[in-house]
Design an enzyme around this catalytic site. Structure first.
Site, PDB file in Angstrom:
ATOM      1  N   ASP A 179       0.839  -1.186   0.000  1.00 23.01           N
ATOM      2  CA  ASP A 179       0.000   0.000   0.000  1.00 23.01           C
ATOM      3  C   ASP A 179       0.888   1.255   0.000  1.00 23.01           C
ATOM      4  O   ASP A 179       1.743   1.386  -0.880  1.00 23.01           O
ATOM      5  CB  ASP A 179      -0.974  -0.025   1.180  1.00 23.01           C
ATOM      6  CG  ASP A 179      -2.074   1.013   1.070  1.00 23.01           C
ATOM      7  OD1 ASP A 179      -3.025   0.802   0.311  1.00 23.01           O
ATOM      8  OD2 ASP A 179      -1.958   2.058   1.744  1.00 23.01           O
ATOM      9  N   TYR A 312      -3.068  10.463   1.695  1.00 24.76           N
ATOM     10  CA  TYR A 312      -3.679  10.833   0.428  1.00 24.76           C
ATOM     11  C   TYR A 312      -3.446  12.269   0.003  1.00 24.76           C
ATOM     12  O   TYR A 312      -3.826  12.651  -1.094  1.00 24.76           O
ATOM     13  CB  TYR A 312      -5.169  10.494   0.464  1.00 24.76           C
ATOM     14  CG  TYR A 312      -5.348   8.999   0.544  1.00 24.76           C
ATOM     15  CD1 TYR A 312      -5.214   8.214  -0.589  1.00 24.76           C
ATOM     16  CD2 TYR A 312      -5.563   8.357   1.760  1.00 24.76           C
ATOM     17  CE1 TYR A 312      -5.323   6.838  -0.522  1.00 24.76           C
ATOM     18  CE2 TYR A 312      -5.671   6.983   1.828  1.00 24.76           C
ATOM     19  CZ  TYR A 312      -5.545   6.232   0.679  1.00 24.76           C
ATOM     20  OH  TYR A 312      -5.634   4.862   0.757  1.00 24.76           O
ATOM     21  N   HIS A 361      -4.935  -7.672  -0.686  1.00 23.34           N
ATOM     22  CA  HIS A 361      -4.123  -6.470  -0.527  1.00 23.34           C
ATOM     23  C   HIS A 361      -3.295  -6.494   0.759  1.00 23.34           C
ATOM     24  O   HIS A 361      -2.214  -5.924   0.814  1.00 23.34           O
ATOM     25  CB  HIS A 361      -5.070  -5.265  -0.528  1.00 23.34           C
ATOM     26  CG  HIS A 361      -4.403  -3.946  -0.454  1.00 23.34           C
ATOM     27  ND1 HIS A 361      -3.704  -3.396  -1.510  1.00 23.34           N
ATOM     28  CD2 HIS A 361      -4.324  -3.030   0.557  1.00 23.34           C
ATOM     29  CE1 HIS A 361      -3.230  -2.217  -1.159  1.00 23.34           C
ATOM     30  NE2 HIS A 361      -3.595  -1.964   0.082  1.00 23.34           N
TER      31      HIS A 361
END
Length: 384
Positions: A179, A312, A361
């Site tokens: 990630d 983000y 993931h």
């Protein structure tokens, strides 16, 4: 500026745990939407059951003790407190390795890797595959939060990791991540190519620049075309959380920091979407107490906002073309993942690429044995 490294121990006051149980008991539940299925978000029925277990069956003190069984420290780098686990192998010539988590994860992701990687003999392996592990909490996440200032993109995080490894006395080491960690680890190779012996990631790199021309799409394998299709579906069906976290993280933080069930739902939505197979409930793939411990890290530290901000709000880092560091790089791509080798090779020296037909993931949580084996094999020659 100080380079002091301070021992750290998690010790949550009992009144904070009592407050959490009280909040859980007083949750104001929304009415289920028609069907109460995952298509509209986390189902009310499923979340109520998990929340009841959190309130009456989950044992934070056991989780706290498990984390405190490993040496933890804090230090200040570039004005930011950094929390990290530093677990040295009993093997004196073990190879240093820094593990970087992502969102919606934490250092909790790596608990099942610590024993096999640091003490392979005790776990059926060879002593020559031993690692010394450094497992930092990303700036703004967990006990590295909140953030002291802005600008914590992958480059700044990588430079902080290089400084952390220098302070610990490691002059040559490897890096692994998933990630966000799958972006930080290659960047660590770029900022410290003379020190990083190898980079290992799960899930990527290698996202194609969409949309692809028809002739380029036709040149891909069936597996690669499926990955492109799933990226397109993600952009249509799931991108909303990124839009919120990258533009209004403070607004989101009020709800997640005040409501434990709100925080839990926000995390569980992604654990359901990104574990494999998707149709299986996330707590049937990952132990539900481990999922709750991960959620507790966000709740107890109040870092929903700063984790979203760091994860983000990457400014120019997103989509920017990066130079190839020349550092040998490996990728293990599980069934849920969407990395494509030819695109990864534009910025990375790919020397190992493994496609796996299972797993999602959250590789360290879902397939720890397979991930451990791949890490051992990749770094076997590079550690010399």
């Amino acid at each position: 500026m100080t380079e002091e490294i301070t021992p750290f121990r998690i010790d949550i006051a009992q009144d904070r745990l009592d407050d959490l149980r009280d909040r859980l008991a007083r949750t104001r539940w929304p009415a289920p939407l028609p069907g109460d299925g995952w298509d509209t978000g986390v189902p009310t029925g499923w979340l109520r059951e998990l929340t009841e277990h959190w309130r009456t069956g989950y044992d934070w003190r056991a989780a706290e003790a498990q984390l405190n069984a490993y040496p933890q420290f804090t230090t200040t780098i570039d004005g930011q407190r950094i929390h990290f686990l530093h677990v040295r192998s009993p093997e004196p010539d073990a190879f240093p390795l820094v593990l970087t988590h992502g969102w919606p994860g934490s250092v909790v992701e790596f608990l099942d890797l610590i024993g096999p990687l640091t003490d392979p003999v005790a776990h059926g392996g060879d002593r020559s595959d031993a690692f010394h592990l450094v497992i930092p909490s990303l700036p703004g996440f967990g006990f590295s939060g909140p953030t002291a200032d802005g600008g914590w993109d992958t480059d700044r995080i990588a430079r902080a990791w290089a400084e952390l490894m220098r302070r610990l006395g490691y002059h040559r080491y490897g890096a692994h991540g998933g990630d966000i960690g799958a972006a930080v680890s290659p960047q660590l190779g770029r900022v410290a190519p003379d020190r990083v012996a190898g980079v290992h990631v799960n899930g990527g790199p290698g996202l194609p620049p969409l949309p692809l021309a028809e002739e380029e799409l036709a040149d891909l394998s069936d597996v690669e075309r499926d990955r492109v299709r799933r990226i397109e579906a993600f952009m249509q069906e799931e991108f909303g959380y990124i839009a919120i976290q990258s533009t209004r993280p403070q607004t989101l933080a009020y709800g997640l920091t005040d409501s434990p069930v709100g925080q839990l739902a926000w995390l569980m939505d992604k654990f359901r979407e990104w574990t494999h197979p998707r149709e299986v409930l996330p707590d049937q793939i990952i132990d539900r107490d481990r999922l709750l411990t991960n959620a507790m890290i966000y709740w107890l530290t109040g870092t929903a906002g700063s984790a979203a901000y760091v994860g983000y709000v990457q400014e120019a880092a997103w989509g920017a073309v990066k130079p190839n560091s020349g550092v040998p790089t490996a990728a293990i791509v599980f069934a849920h993942d969407v990395g494509i080798r030819r695109y990864a090779e534009t910025e990375n020296t790919i020397t190992r690429w493994v496609d796996v037909d299972r797993g999602g993931h959250f590789a360290a949580l879902e397939e720890p044995e397979l991930l451990t084996a791949d890490l051992r094999e990749f770094f076997r020659d590079l550690r010399r």
